[in-house]
Write a protein that holds these residues in place. Sequence first.
Motif, PDB file in Angstrom:
ATOM      1  N   UNK A  61       0.783  -1.337  -0.073  1.00 14.11           N
ATOM      2  CA  UNK A  61      -0.111  -0.120  -0.009  1.00 14.11           C
ATOM      3  C   UNK A  61       0.987   1.275  -0.013  1.00 14.11           C
ATOM      4  N   UNK A  62       1.910   1.158  -0.684  1.00 12.74           N
ATOM      5  CA  UNK A  62       2.939   2.181  -0.708  1.00 12.74           C
ATOM      6  C   UNK A  62       2.456   3.461  -1.423  1.00 12.74           C
ATOM      7  N   UNK A  63       2.532   4.576  -0.501  1.00 10.58           N
ATOM      8  CA  UNK A  63       1.969   5.811  -1.042  1.00 10.58           C
ATOM      9  C   UNK A  63       0.489   6.107  -0.409  1.00 10.58           C
ATOM     10  N   UNK A  64      -0.133   5.140   0.127  1.00  7.30           N
ATOM     11  CA  UNK A  64      -1.381   5.295   0.622  1.00  7.30           C
ATOM     12  C   UNK A  64      -1.388   6.107   2.026  1.00  7.30           C
ATOM     13  N   UNK A  65      -2.637   6.351   2.519  1.00  5.79           N
ATOM     14  CA  UNK A  65      -2.659   7.182   3.668  1.00  5.79           C
ATOM     15  C   UNK A  65      -1.951   6.571   4.880  1.00  5.79           C
ATOM     16  N   UNK A  66      -2.003   5.328   5.203  1.00  6.96           N
ATOM     17  CA  UNK A  66      -1.533   4.539   6.260  1.00  6.96           C
ATOM     18  C   UNK A  66       0.097   4.800   6.181  1.00  6.96           C
ATOM     19  N   UNK A  67       0.498   4.840   4.686  1.00 10.59           N
ATOM     20  CA  UNK A  67       2.010   4.662   4.523  1.00 10.59           C
ATOM     21  C   UNK A  67       2.381   6.123   4.710  1.00 10.59           C
ATOM     22  N   UNK A  68       1.775   7.239   4.325  1.00 11.13           N
ATOM     23  CA  UNK A  68       2.043   8.542   4.516  1.00 11.13           C
ATOM     24  C   UNK A  68       2.193   8.694   6.089  1.00 11.13           C
ATOM     25  N   UNK A  69       0.978   8.311   6.886  1.00 12.16           N
ATOM     26  CA  UNK A  69       1.149   8.815   8.097  1.00 12.16           C
ATOM     27  C   UNK A  69       2.070   8.007   8.899  1.00 12.16           C
ATOM     28  N   UNK A  70       2.418   6.807   8.778  1.00 14.62           N
ATOM     29  CA  UNK A  70       3.467   6.168   9.228  1.00 14.62           C
ATOM     30  C   UNK A  70       4.948   6.723   8.878  1.00 14.62           C
ATOM     31  N   UNK A  71       4.924   7.132   7.875  1.00 14.31           N
ATOM     32  CA  UNK A  71       6.221   7.867   7.462  1.00 14.31           C
ATOM     33  C   UNK A  71       6.268   9.245   8.242  1.00 14.31           C
ATOM     34  N   UNK A  72       5.233  10.034   8.424  1.00 15.45           N
ATOM     35  CA  UNK A  72       5.241  11.121   9.281  1.00 15.45           C
ATOM     36  C   UNK A  72       5.491  10.832  10.398  1.00 15.45           C
ATOM     37  N   UNK A  73       5.022   9.893  11.132  1.00 18.85           N
ATOM     38  CA  UNK A  73       5.052   9.748  12.456  1.00 18.85           C
ATOM     39  C   UNK A  73       6.364   9.067  12.805  1.00 18.85           C
ATOM     40  N   UNK A  74       7.135   8.471  11.809  1.00 20.92           N
ATOM     41  CA  UNK A  74       8.602   8.296  11.997  1.00 20.92           C
ATOM     42  C   UNK A  74       9.498   9.132  12.056  1.00 20.92           C
ATOM     43  N   UNK A  75       8.973  10.422  11.354  1.00 23.33           N
ATOM     44  CA  UNK A  75       9.953  11.500  11.343  1.00 23.33           C
ATOM     45  C   UNK A  75       9.707  12.308  12.300  1.00 23.33           C
ATOM     46  N   UNK A  76       8.430  12.129  13.102  1.00 22.20           N
ATOM     47  CA  UNK A  76       8.052  12.974  14.325  1.00 22.20           C
ATOM     48  C   UNK A  76       9.017  12.286  15.501  1.00 22.20           C
ATOM     49  N   UNK A  77       9.193  10.842  15.594  1.00 20.55           N
ATOM     50  CA  UNK A  77      10.001  10.131  16.502  1.00 20.55           C
ATOM     51  C   UNK A  77      11.501  10.521  16.337  1.00 20.55           C
ATOM     52  N   UNK A  78      11.769  10.534  15.290  1.00 19.41           N
ATOM     53  CA  UNK A  78      13.116  10.826  14.918  1.00 19.41           C
ATOM     54  C   UNK A  78      13.754  12.079  15.440  1.00 19.41           C
ATOM     55  N   UNK A  79      12.691  13.169  15.412  1.00 17.56           N
ATOM     56  CA  UNK A  79      13.116  14.569  15.990  1.00 17.56           C
ATOM     57  C   UNK A  79      12.968  14.380  17.532  1.00 17.56           C
ATOM     58  N   UNK A  80      11.846  13.757  17.956  1.00 17.30           N
ATOM     59  CA  UNK A  80      11.789  13.621  19.544  1.00 17.30           C
ATOM     60  C   UNK A  80      13.072  12.737  20.014  1.00 17.30           C
ATOM     61  N   UNK A  81      13.629  11.913  19.249  1.00 19.67           N
ATOM     62  CA  UNK A  81      14.819  11.032  19.671  1.00 19.67           C
ATOM     63  C   UNK A  81      16.089  11.866  19.559  1.00 19.67           C
ATOM     64  N   UNK A  82      16.183  12.945  18.594  1.00 19.62           N
ATOM     65  CA  UNK A  82      17.282  13.763  18.391  1.00 19.62           C
ATOM     66  C   UNK A  82      18.244  13.348  16.878  1.00 19.62           C
ATOM     67  N   UNK A  83      17.329  12.290  16.464  1.00 18.61           N
ATOM     68  CA  UNK A  83      18.114  11.527  15.305  1.00 18.61           C
ATOM     69  C   UNK A  83      18.053  12.405  14.037  1.00 18.61           C
ATOM     70  N   UNK A  84      19.007  12.170  12.918  1.00 21.13           N
ATOM     71  CA  UNK A  84      18.838  12.892  11.712  1.00 21.13           C
ATOM     72  C   UNK A  84      17.840  12.409  11.181  1.00 21.13           C
ATOM     73  N   UNK A  85      17.199  13.477  10.081  1.00 20.19           N
ATOM     74  CA  UNK A  85      16.063  13.272   9.458  1.00 20.19           C
ATOM     75  C   UNK A  85      14.676  13.233  10.002  1.00 20.19           C
ATOM     76  N   UNK A  86      14.702  14.001  11.079  1.00 23.53           N
ATOM     77  CA  UNK A  86      13.427  14.303  11.896  1.00 23.53           C
ATOM     78  C   UNK A  86      12.963  15.544  11.550  1.00 23.53           C
TER      79      UNK A  86
END
Length: 365
Positions: free
Chosen positions: A185-210
Amino acid sequence: MTPGAGGETRQDAPGPSVVLAVDSGGSGLRAVLAAHGTAYDAGTTAGREGLTTAEPIALSDPLTSGEPVRTGPRGISAAHLLEQLLPMAGRLMDDAGAVRLGAVAVGAAGLATLGDELRDELPAALERELGVRRLALVADAVTAYTGALGPRAGAVIAAGTGMIAIGTDLTSWRRADGWGHLLGDCGGGAWIGRAGLEAALRAFDGRQGGSPELLAGAEEVFGPMSELPGRLYPRTDRPAVLASFAPQVAARAGSDPVAADILRSAARHMAESAAAACPPDGEPLLALTGGLFRMGEPLLAPLREELAARVPHARLVPAAGDPLDGALRIAVALADGRLTLPQDDRMLYVVAEKPYPEIDALNSA
């Protein structure tokens, strides 16, 4: 009039013939009756916006149920679908003053992989309860295609919580992706939402790409990030929960390069699937359908660019209708003996009474 009550079969009763169209998806069941042939005067029925007299003419607004059809050991439950559908069909036919069903088309999410029980049990059950002798069981991707393009060669990208591309040259179906949120389901709503939350968690951790912007959005929606796994993982509707964050990604795409990159990647995945499903020759039509595209230009602008690069021979056109419209078109064509879409046991499974030479010819092709 109750469907099947007292041994009654509507097929044998007098009165105008109508068709029943059903759309079974993740949000429940929708059903509507439509006129076909000359059973009704198009000038006296409640025609649907955008449809001409050559199109199916709905006789009322659709009825809906808020409960998705359950799945069991053999896939989609025929008993649960019938439990919801039969009262709806009875009410629709009573309201329309109709007693004969010329055909039924049931579009169902998951039919291609979870449809064994429906194929085995629904034809006999609908003949017994409603007198139906012409039935099409249709994958939701095919109803989405037919609603968007009708019986014309081309491809459709259907995107909501999930994503699938489907195409046909009118001899066979080609599909790409639609494998669910864990495998595709690449590109669908769940895929976009998961990618957005991953980027949020990267920022929360202080990892690159957040993305600090997506982190702020995620905390607005879900609360503290440290509690997100406990809020998400026990849910049985995880794809829908992930997809609920996709609009937050789109809302920040104009100012946040991370969010913009997520949508660009989603557009690329969709275009790759469209290229795999689209007929390679001629000038096939290409349409977009599904709730995800309500996000507008943040997604549509990169998608148009990706489609122009990957399927330059296709002509992008607006979708004419939704999956319920597609089920209507299939039901009317089946009732009138002019179903020309390619049949496939998993994508478009037709059961018809004999003699029905049009269907016999298609099945033997």
